[in-house]
Design a protein around this motif. Structure first.
Motif, mmCIF file in Angstrom:
data_model
loop_
_atom_site.group_PDB
_atom_site.id
_atom_site.type_symbol
_atom_site.label_atom_id
_atom_site.label_comp_id
_atom_site.label_asym_id
_atom_site.label_seq_id
_atom_site.Cartn_x
_atom_site.Cartn_y
_atom_site.Cartn_z
ATOM 1 N N PRO A 181 0.822 -1.215 0.000
ATOM 2 C CA PRO A 181 0.000 0.000 0.000
ATOM 3 C C PRO A 181 0.852 1.259 0.000
ATOM 4 C CG PRO A 181 -0.812 -1.567 1.616
ATOM 5 C CD PRO A 181 0.491 -2.115 1.108
ATOM 6 N N GLY A 182 0.397 2.250 -0.744
ATOM 7 C CA GLY A 182 1.147 3.507 -0.798
ATOM 8 C C GLY A 182 0.723 4.370 -1.959
ATOM 9 N N ARG A 183 1.401 5.505 -2.076
ATOM 10 C CA ARG A 183 1.151 6.436 -3.176
ATOM 11 C C ARG A 183 2.366 6.381 -4.094
ATOM 12 N NH1 ARG A 183 3.076 11.411 -4.277
ATOM 13 N NH2 ARG A 183 1.786 12.780 -5.561
ATOM 14 N N HIS A 203 -4.717 7.724 -10.858
ATOM 15 C CA HIS A 203 -5.704 8.415 -10.016
ATOM 16 C C HIS A 203 -5.545 9.924 -10.104
ATOM 17 C CE1 HIS A 203 -5.739 4.486 -7.519
ATOM 18 N NE2 HIS A 203 -6.649 4.458 -8.451
ATOM 19 N N GLU A 204 -4.341 10.380 -10.325
ATOM 20 C CA GLU A 204 -4.121 11.817 -10.488
ATOM 21 C C GLU A 204 -2.807 12.033 -11.244
ATOM 22 O OE1 GLU A 204 -4.224 12.507 -6.212
ATOM 23 O OE2 GLU A 204 -2.098 12.981 -6.227
ATOM 24 N N TYR A 215 -2.704 5.301 -6.262
ATOM 25 C CA TYR A 215 -2.794 4.896 -4.859
ATOM 26 C C TYR A 215 -3.111 3.408 -4.817
ATOM 27 C CZ TYR A 215 -2.903 9.853 -3.667
ATOM 28 O OH TYR A 215 -2.583 11.180 -3.524
ATOM 29 N N VAL A 216 -2.356 2.690 -4.023
ATOM 30 C CA VAL A 216 -2.519 1.233 -3.961
ATOM 31 C C VAL A 216 -2.857 0.817 -2.534
ATOM 32 C CG1 VAL A 216 -1.314 -0.971 -4.197
ATOM 33 C CG2 VAL A 216 -0.925 0.842 -5.865
ATOM 34 N N GLY A 217 -3.895 -0.020 -2.422
ATOM 35 C CA GLY A 217 -4.231 -0.578 -1.109
ATOM 36 C C GLY A 217 -5.469 0.048 -0.518
ATOM 37 N N GLY A 218 -6.052 -0.636 0.487
ATOM 38 C CA GLY A 218 -7.214 -0.128 1.207
ATOM 39 C C GLY A 218 -8.378 0.165 0.290
ATOM 40 N N SER A 219 -9.214 1.133 0.716
ATOM 41 C CA SER A 219 -10.375 1.479 -0.105
ATOM 42 C C SER A 219 -9.961 2.285 -1.331
ATOM 43 C CB SER A 219 -11.380 2.275 0.716
ATOM 44 O OG SER A 219 -10.749 3.424 1.252
ATOM 45 N N GLY A 220 -8.741 2.783 -1.308
ATOM 46 C CA GLY A 220 -8.243 3.504 -2.485
ATOM 47 C C GLY A 220 -7.467 2.591 -3.387
#
Lengths: 236, 178
Positions: B133-135, B154-155, B168-173
């Motif tokens: 997970p991370g940006r 994503h941006e 963005y990777v992981g979680g709800s994102g």
């Protein structure tokens, strides 16, 4: 029969998705050994080695990115390499995270990105100095508002979790000012940084407490103050 | 009637009965043996198991069983649901018909090129990269040329005038392209 068996084994192997192998991870000793062989002044090399060794041990830097960066800079003239490494050394000495490894943006990764983009060392140095100023200003402002409690720790001390929050706020504000063409008076500043922090909360990079601060405590005025402090260090 | 006459009649009746029954008794022993032979032996489970393993295993059976096992394993890998790993696989894909070499560079590789592949030559280049997970900021290099706008990002950021994609990777994102 043997061919049939080998074919089946091949099928099993190919059933896995084609995944790119990850970057090999060197040891901290390999990083420091490479640094020892670099064409830098002995004083600077010694100062960098001590903080880098401490930073590698406490998670403020990672061997993979550090070694790749040092390899990149070893091809530059000595003065240029030292000018690019000095903001990183100073940030490490102040206990900041300079390298989040392969999981996000940071000073070391930024240098590598700008080198791939073909930017000149002077331009990269300017970006690094802005990032460093933002880190210092962010820590100062967040401490003043009570969001960061721990005093700045030297790089050989355990990394407080708040440092990641400081890094991400500083990176958000400076991305807006550096790359989005924004100004401190632009009201989009808060939205930009807040959106970034919300995304980092969603993917689990920031802790629940930090996400709570992000949602309730951060204001446009705080971001503006960070920017003003970064560009007017005498007020820090 | 005299007693000896009665006895004679009884003997005659018995003899007649024996003679009539003897026709049915012909081959009785053989029929009993055959019936016994047709009847399955009732052995215990352990005896049956022992007998099964006592048989010599033909080589083809062993090979067949191994093949079945491998095939089942492969199919299981393809179809069984997997737990979400800490390192999620992320698909990086770009359409670059006619390109000779395509790579992706980003935070996840410390901006070292990771080659994409196009095995069927349709101009769609792909790579699957496991990421925690991370940006992540990244861009593609198509024949060495920077391509910073990934439609799946994503941006975007602009660095010195060049676009950089952000995922963005992981979680709800979680990465929507994976």
């Amino acid at each position: 029969m043997r061919i049939a068996l080998l074919s089946l084994v091949a099928v099993v192997a190919l059933a896995q998705p084609v995944v790119v192998p990850t970057i090999p991870c060197p040891t901290p000793e390999e990083v420091l050994q490479f640094l020892a062989g670099m064409n830098l002044s002995p004083e600077f090399r010694g100062a960098l080695a001590s903080v880098l060794a401490a930073g590698l041990a406490t998670g403020r830097a990672t061997p993979t990115v550090s070694l790749l960066l040092l390899r990149d800079l070893s091809s530059l003239p000595r003065e240029a390499a030292e000018r690019l490494l000095e903001p990183i050394r100073f940030a490490l000495a102040q206990g900041f995270i300079v390298d989040t490894g392969l999981t996000g943006s940071s000073m070391m990764n930024e240098v590598r990105k700008l080198l791939v983009l073909g930017r000149r060392p002077e331009e990269i140095e300017g970006v690094l100095k802005t990032r460093l100023a933002m880190l210092l200003a962010t820590r100062s402002v967040l401490t003043r508002y009570g969001l960061v409690h721990a005093p700045p720790l030297p790089p050989d001390k355990p990394l407080p979790p708040e440092e990641r929050f400081v890094l991400e706020v500083a990176w958000g504000v400076s991305d807006f000012l550096l790359w989005e063409g924004g100004t401190l008076t632009d009201p989009r500043l808060r939205t930009f940084v807040q959106t970034r922090l919300n995304q980092l909360c969603a993917v689990g990079v920031l802790s629940a407490e930090q996400c709570s601060w992000s949602a309730t405590a951060l204001t446009l005025e705080m971001f503006q103050e960070i920017g003003r402090l970064a560009f007017q260090p005498e007020r820090r | 009637m005299r007693w000896d006459e009665v006895e004679e009649l009884v003997r005659a009746a018995l003899t007649r009965e024996v003679q009539e029954a003897s026709a049915g008794l012909a081959g009785l022993e053989t029929r009993v043996i055959q019936a016994l032979a047709r009847r399955p032996l009732r052995r215990s489970f352990l005896e049956r198991l022992r007998a099964f393993f006592a048989q010599p295993v033909p080589r083809w059976a062993l090979v067949g069983a191994t093949c079945a096992l491998l095939l089942g394993f492969a199919l299981g890998r393809l179809t069984a649901p997997r737990p979400i790993p800490a390192y999620a696989s992320n698909l990086f894909v770009i359409a670059a018909p006619g390109a000779r070499a395509v790579a992706v560079v980003g935070d996840f590789s410390a901006w070292q090129p990771i080659p994409l592949s196009d095995p069927d030559g349709d101009g769609i280049w792909t790579a699957v990269i496991p990421l925690p997970p991370g940006r992540y900021e990244y861009a593609f290099l198509v024949d060495g040329k920077w391509v910073g706008q990934d439609p799946l990002a994503h941006e975007y950021l602009r660095t010195f005038g060049e676009y950089v994609s952000v995922r963005y990777v992981g979680g709800s994102g979680a990465d929507r392209s994976s």
